[in-house]
Each structure stands twice: as C-alpha cells, then as structure tokens.
Design a protein around this motif. Structure first.
Motif, mmCIF file in Angstrom:
data_model
loop_
_atom_site.group_PDB
_atom_site.id
_atom_site.type_symbol
_atom_site.label_atom_id
_atom_site.label_comp_id
_atom_site.label_asym_id
_atom_site.label_seq_id
_atom_site.Cartn_x
_atom_site.Cartn_y
_atom_site.Cartn_z
ATOM 1 N N GLN A 29 0.796 -1.217 0.000
ATOM 2 C CA GLN A 29 0.000 0.000 0.000
ATOM 3 C C GLN A 29 0.830 1.269 0.000
ATOM 4 O OE1 GLN A 29 -0.621 -2.612 1.898
ATOM 5 N NE2 GLN A 29 -2.783 -3.173 1.724
ATOM 6 N N LYS A 30 2.109 1.161 0.393
ATOM 7 C CA LYS A 30 2.942 2.362 0.414
ATOM 8 C C LYS A 30 3.207 2.888 -0.995
ATOM 9 C CE LYS A 30 5.236 1.349 4.788
ATOM 10 N NZ LYS A 30 6.530 1.115 5.491
ATOM 11 N N CYS A 31 3.267 1.965 -1.955
ATOM 12 C CA CYS A 31 3.412 2.379 -3.355
ATOM 13 C C CYS A 31 2.061 2.520 -4.043
ATOM 14 C CB CYS A 31 4.278 1.385 -4.119
ATOM 15 S SG CYS A 31 6.025 1.416 -3.696
ATOM 16 N N HIS A 32 1.189 1.564 -3.775
ATOM 17 C CA HIS A 32 -0.096 1.512 -4.480
ATOM 18 C C HIS A 32 -1.182 2.242 -3.685
ATOM 19 C CE1 HIS A 32 1.356 -1.236 -7.579
ATOM 20 N NE2 HIS A 32 1.962 -1.936 -6.629
ATOM 21 N N LEU A 35 -5.285 2.376 -4.499
ATOM 22 C CA LEU A 35 -5.744 1.187 -5.218
ATOM 23 C C LEU A 35 -7.027 0.663 -4.589
ATOM 24 C CD1 LEU A 35 -4.937 -0.842 -7.487
ATOM 25 C CD2 LEU A 35 -3.923 -2.251 -5.691
ATOM 26 N N GLU A 36 -8.024 0.415 -5.421
ATOM 27 C CA GLU A 36 -9.328 -0.021 -4.929
ATOM 28 C C GLU A 36 -9.226 -1.397 -4.279
ATOM 29 O OE1 GLU A 36 -9.468 2.577 -8.418
ATOM 30 O OE2 GLU A 36 -8.683 0.552 -8.165
ATOM 31 N N GLN A 37 -9.957 -1.587 -3.180
ATOM 32 C CA GLN A 37 -10.036 -2.916 -2.581
ATOM 33 C C GLN A 37 -10.874 -3.802 -3.481
ATOM 34 O OE1 GLN A 37 -11.369 -3.050 1.475
ATOM 35 N NE2 GLN A 37 -11.631 -5.272 1.476
ATOM 36 N N THR A 38 -10.380 -4.995 -3.748
ATOM 37 C CA THR A 38 -11.054 -5.900 -4.679
ATOM 38 C C THR A 38 -12.488 -6.161 -4.248
ATOM 39 O OG1 THR A 38 -8.953 -6.942 -5.223
ATOM 40 C CG2 THR A 38 -10.941 -8.172 -5.744
ATOM 41 N N GLU A 43 -9.008 -8.961 1.377
ATOM 42 C CA GLU A 43 -8.477 -7.840 2.145
ATOM 43 C C GLU A 43 -7.007 -7.553 1.914
ATOM 44 O OE1 GLU A 43 -9.417 -8.528 6.195
ATOM 45 O OE2 GLU A 43 -11.575 -8.338 5.920
ATOM 46 N N ASP A 44 -6.202 -8.583 1.647
ATOM 47 C CA ASP A 44 -4.776 -8.322 1.515
ATOM 48 C C ASP A 44 -4.283 -8.698 0.129
ATOM 49 O OD1 ASP A 44 -2.802 -11.048 1.951
ATOM 50 O OD2 ASP A 44 -4.957 -11.247 2.287
ATOM 51 N N SER A 204 -10.373 -1.071 -13.431
ATOM 52 C CA SER A 204 -10.387 -0.865 -11.991
ATOM 53 C C SER A 204 -9.890 -2.132 -11.309
ATOM 54 C CB SER A 204 -11.805 -0.530 -11.506
ATOM 55 O OG SER A 204 -11.894 -0.554 -10.096
ATOM 56 N N HIS A 205 -9.406 -1.990 -10.081
ATOM 57 C CA HIS A 205 -8.969 -3.136 -9.292
ATOM 58 C C HIS A 205 -10.129 -3.737 -8.515
ATOM 59 C CE1 HIS A 205 -6.688 -5.153 -5.929
ATOM 60 N NE2 HIS A 205 -5.998 -5.577 -6.986
ATOM 61 N N ARG A 206 -11.319 -3.140 -8.649
ATOM 62 C CA ARG A 206 -12.487 -3.617 -7.920
ATOM 63 C C ARG A 206 -13.165 -4.723 -8.710
ATOM 64 N NH1 ARG A 206 -14.372 0.927 -6.918
ATOM 65 N NH2 ARG A 206 -13.564 1.104 -4.801
ATOM 66 N N MET A 207 -13.363 -5.867 -8.073
ATOM 67 C CA MET A 207 -13.959 -7.020 -8.733
ATOM 68 C C MET A 207 -15.457 -6.813 -8.955
ATOM 69 S SD MET A 207 -13.884 -11.037 -7.561
ATOM 70 C CE MET A 207 -15.050 -10.810 -6.227
#
Length: 611
Positions: A29-32, A35-38, A43-44, A204-207
C-alpha cells in the motif's frame, strides 16, 4: 449434521477465510496508494498476488508474484482463485468457454483438421456428463489449416488468454475475463498513480461479482454477434463508411468495425442483462465437459414462458445450502428458504426466477427490477397443429445475422501471430465477404429435431498461398461427408420480439425454407444471390427446386441437423391455401391437423395441382 461435523466444518471455513483474508501489515500500500479494494472478502494483496508483502523494494516484492501479478490467469488458478473457490474452479476448468473443445471440433469439421483429439486450449483431464474421463490434447498439436485458424484467428477472444490488443474487445485471462472488466483501451483508470493510464490492465482493481453486458460483448461480437443483436446493434458495415456527421458508426466496435441500430431484443428493451436469463452453470459450467454449447446451456424459453401444453415448473428451496441461496448473495433481491423457484431445462433451480401466485417473476440480478413473464400455455396461436417441432425463436426472432461468401486467404509467405503459442509463425489469415443479411433467415431441423433458424457456419472459400508464393488452393470448399459443401448451422440470434413472424412469411416465402433469395417460375425456384465461385447454387440457401424436384446441396451441420425434405416443404407450402382466408394463427381451424388429401381434392376440382 452431527455436532462433531459442524465443528470440523466451522474450522475449515475459518482456515479458508484466514488464508484468503490474512490481515498482515503490507508494504504494497505504500506504493499503491489509492488502489481499490477488490472486495470486502479480499483484504490483503499477498493471498491473491503472491510476492513478498514485507519487502520495501519493488523488484524483491514482485519477484514471486503469481503470473506476473495477474492471478486470474489459468496458469495460476490452483494457487490463486481456485485455492479459495475450488467449487468454481472445477466447474470452469471443464467449461466450453475455457476449453473451447466444441469450437475446435466444429473448426475441424469445416476446415479439414485431422488428429486424435479432443483438442482444447490447454491439455488436461475432464469428465463428461456420463462420468467418463476425457483427456484433452493441446490445440498446439492440431496441424493443418484448422489448427492454424483457431490459434491465429478464433483464439483472440478466448477467456483462457488475456486479449489486450483489440479496441473494444480486450479482456483479462481466466477469472479476470469476466470479473475484472476492461475498458476499450485495456488501461487502468483508478486512483493508483503507479499504474494509472497504463496498459494492459483492467479499468479498476475492484472485482465485479455480476458482469454487465459490456463484458459479454467483448467476446460475443463476432461470428454469431449475439451480444450485438441482443442490444439492437447490426455489424453490417465493415468498411467504416460514414453513416453520421461524416464519421463511422454510430457505434464503433472492436477491430475498427462499426454498427448501426436495429430493434433490440425484447428482454434487453425491458432492462434485462445477459446474466438475468443465463445461469452461472450456462456461463461457468457445471463441472462436466460437453460436446457443444447447446448441451451445456440449461435455459430454455419454456422455462419462464411455458410450452404450449405445460406451464413452467417450480420447486421450493428446502436446504440451507441450496445453490440459489449461495448464488444470490450479491443480488439486489436475495433468495431465502421456502421461496418457490422456477426450474431450468435441466431441472435445476433458477436463483432469480420465482413462482408467485401462479405468476412467473424474474428479478434482475444487478438492480432487482421485477418482470412478470407472459405464460403462453394453452393459447391458440401456440397450439397450432403441426407446430410441435418449432423452437420459440423460429417464430419470434426478428433478425438473424448471416454472413455469406466468406473468402479466406492463408498466406504462408507472411508471418501471423499464434495467440496460443505466443509468437509469430509463417502463415497469415485475411478474409473478405460477399454480403450480410438479417432478414429473411432460413429454417431447418436442429440438433434436437426442432425447427430453428440456421446461419452460415462457416461458409468459406479458401485460398492457400505456399511459401514459394504459388497457390496451393484457390477458393476451395472443404468436403463435408465426402462432398464439397458450404455449411449452415442451427443458431439462436438473441434478437427476440414479442410479435412473431407472420404466418404467410414462413409458409409463402421460400427463403425461410432454405431456397435463399429467388425467383419462382412454374415448378422451379431459381436463386438470385450467387457469387462467381458458386454460379449454379445460391450462397444464402441450401435447397433448389427444378421441375418440382427438391435438391439439398449444402450441409446443415451439427449432429442430427438437416434441411427440410421434399415432403415437409410441400406440406408447409400447401398451408397457403388456408392462409388466403384464415390468416390468423388464432383461427380455430388450426387447432386440428390439416387434411392434406382434402386440399388435394380441392385443387383437383379447380383443375390445378401442386408439385
């Protein structure tokens, strides 16, 4: 369930959830950032993507990621998605959309491919619906034009492999193909600045648990073009000829094709998505391998609308782990125990179609919109004697895409990309066509011995240029059952209307019977739409009539399918004698079988005869 088993079940669920949603501090998360939670249950990063979530350096953190950070790919299924979703994994692995065994088999039948088979995108083992083990052979081992055509042309849309080079047709590989929607450019449009605007990524990173129509359209926009017809789009202008304000369109499709508008399917017009009719078993499979798509598909029009003799069937949800309860978790309207659910054509429970006070009610899965289905059981226009073999869509299809005179060139002096092998090899395909049509459409007997529309599948004149630049084949038609024949195949276009085709259309227009566009002269039906490579037979038909004699010259392929025979055609056309005065299907005379001998006597008294 005994208390001991209940404890074991609870422990299994605990460890499964822990493995899929471990709450670790992460460097990701420090770089990303942003980013949307899937989803709430994902969660991780580590459980899906692999890698080292504690590494501060990008290279070290990404070193052991699954499939270069794309865990939905089939190569990683067992370690990623399938680890938490083994039930879905086993279903998808045998699914026709994944293996493509049906498509490859039909390509072999049309393009002369030989080999042991059955061929699939990847080698593996599956079980058919009888429980027999089948060993699938990789399509990389299929030689000849059939193997080349699939790997260099057809496989672009396959869910087993990411497609990111086609405008409007890009999608992820494996699970991501449906559950992580791409945009037209295959670029990320979310809030993570490290990948924002980069290619190729999902938008999107959201499923998306419930794929929308655009997801289906990314694959189902060629060949049968069912996603286009369903939404009221006609891909009938391949040349980008300006149609509005000097620009192509009005709808730009994948591969720089464009579509114009036609009347959409009645279900689409009422707001229904593809997934509102199709079950997850239609799309993801039920765990068994099937020869063709019609065998895997479990839904029928009759499920919701009834048949002429029988109303839709239903059963109540009794078990606490019933499939509809699990599947409806993400629906707007969730099922509960005791709900009476309509049954599919295979006797399974729908998860969004209910029996309510003798009404069939469909709830859209995504937005919960309520639709009351019209039940046609016992209505006079649906109980016409002699119509027992009609598929519902034989009468209720308003448009059927038909692509005639496909001239395909395979040039071995050029390199073409093999999408399965992942590299360019000698041999490149190109194609042109003569014309397309939507209406009228031919009818024939399908695999179930029922009358349905048919469409060219595939109708190809093949030219092969050898490595030396010389022609090895010139507009060659591959043999089918020992003779060079063009092919038609049973087809449902997904462009259904509430109003049926007029009785006089089918009974009086020979184009619906398989004669194509034509001129009737005495006892002859002569074709008008032909090409120079088929100057004595129509491209848009498979029958001719000379001096009253009917000849079938093209093939209606798929097992047990066939054109109408001469006796059937004469009986169909004789109904015109009745339609002159009795034009409505609701007329009581059609509730009993026609007496064809009486019709002959009537003609004899008038001094006329039928062929």
């Amino acid at each position: 369930m005994t208390p001991f088993r209940r404890i074991l079940s609870g422990l299994s669920l605990f460890f499964l959830l822990f493995a899929c949603s471990s709450d670790q501090s992460s460097e990701c998360q420090k770089c990303h950032r942003g980013l949307e939670q899937t989803s709430a249950s994902h969660e991780d990063c580590l459980s899906c993507h692999g890698g080292d979530a504690q590494a501060a350096e990008k290279e070290k953190g990404h070193r052991d990621m699954y499939c270069q950070g794309k865990p939905g790919k089939p190569e990683c299924w067992e370690e990623t998605c399938g680890r938490c979703h083994p039930y879905q994994l086993k279903r998808v692995q045998a699914n026709l959309m994944t293996t493509n065994t049906g498509m490859i088999r039909n390509i072999q039948a049309t393009w002369g491919g030989k080999g042991s088979g059955p061929y699939a995108v990847r080698a593996g083992e599956v079980y058919d619906s009888n429980g027999t083990l089948q060993k699938l052979v990789s399509v990389t081992e299929l030689d000849g034009l059939a193997g080349e055509l699939y790997r260099k042309f057809c496989s672009l849309c396959h869910v087993n492999r990411e497609t990111n080079r086609i405008w409007g047709g890009s999608h992820g590989g494996g699970c991501a193909a449906c559950h992580f929607p791409y945009n037209d450019n295959a670029t990320y449009q979310g809030e993570d600045e490290t990948v924002q605007g980069k290619w190729p990524y999902s938008s999107s990173h959201r499923m998306s648990a419930l794929p929308e129509n655009k997801v289906c359209q990314r694959c189902h926009n060629r060949s049968g073009r069912i996603a286009l017809s369903y939404q009221g789009l006609n891909d009938g202008n391949n040349g980008l000829v300006p149609t509005k304000n000097g620009m192509p369109g009005p709808h730009l499709l994948g591969g720089l094709r464009n579509a114009t508008s036609i009347t959409p399917d009645i279900h689409f017009a009422k707001g229904m998505d593809c997934i509102d009719c199709h079950t997850s078993r239609d799309i993801m499979g039920d765990g068994y391998a099937y020869r063709n798509m019609y065998l895997q598909t479990e839904i029928r029009c009759e499920d919701c609308h009834g048949s002429p003799q029988k109303r839709p069937e239903h059963k109540a949800i009794l078990r606490e782990n019933a499939e509809p309860l699990r599947e409806s978790v993400n629906y707007r309207r969730k099922t509960v125990r005791g709900d009476r659910m309509i049954l599919t054509g295979k006797g399974r429970l729908y998860s969004n179609v209910y029996s309510e006070e003798d009404k069939v009610v469909v709830f859209d899965k995504r937005d919960g919109q309520r639709h009351v289905s019209k039940v046609i059981t016992g209505t006079p226009e649906h109980t016409i004697a002699g119509h027992e073999r009609l598929e519902c869509y034989a009468c209720h299809s308003h448009a059927v895409p038909q692509c005639y005179g496909c001239h395909t060139k395979y040039d071995m002096t050029k390199l073409g990309r093999d999408y399965v092998k992942g590299r360019k090899t000698p041999g490149k395909f190109s194609e042109t066509e003569d014309y397309r049509m939507l209406y009228p459409f031919p009818l024939a007997l399908n695999q179930k011995n029922k009358i349905s529309p048919v469409t060219p599948g595939c109708q190809s004149f093949v030219t092969v240029i050898g490595p030396d630049g010389k022609k090895r084949l010139d507009d060659y038609v591959f043999p089918y059952k020992g003779e060079p024949r063009l092919r038609f195949a049973p087809f449902y276009s997904h462009n259904t209307g509430g109003k049926a085709v007029e009785c006089r259309e089918c009974h009086a227009n020979p184009a619906f019977l398989g004669f194509g566009q034509h001129v009737v002269e005495n006892d002859n039906i002569k074709a008008t739409l032909i090409c120079e490579k088929s100057d004595d037979k129509p491209l848009d038909g498979f029958l001719t009539m000379e001096d009253g004699h009917i000849n079938a010259f093209s093939a209606v392929i798929r097992e047990n399918s066939r054109p109408f025979n001469g006796r059937e055609i004469k009986r169909i056309m004789r109904v015109n004698l009745c339609l002159t005065c009795h034009g409505s299907g609701k007329d009581p005379i059609y509730q009993k079988e026609l007496d064809y001998d009486a019709l002959d006597d009537c003609l004899a008294r008038s001094g006329r005869t039928l062929p």
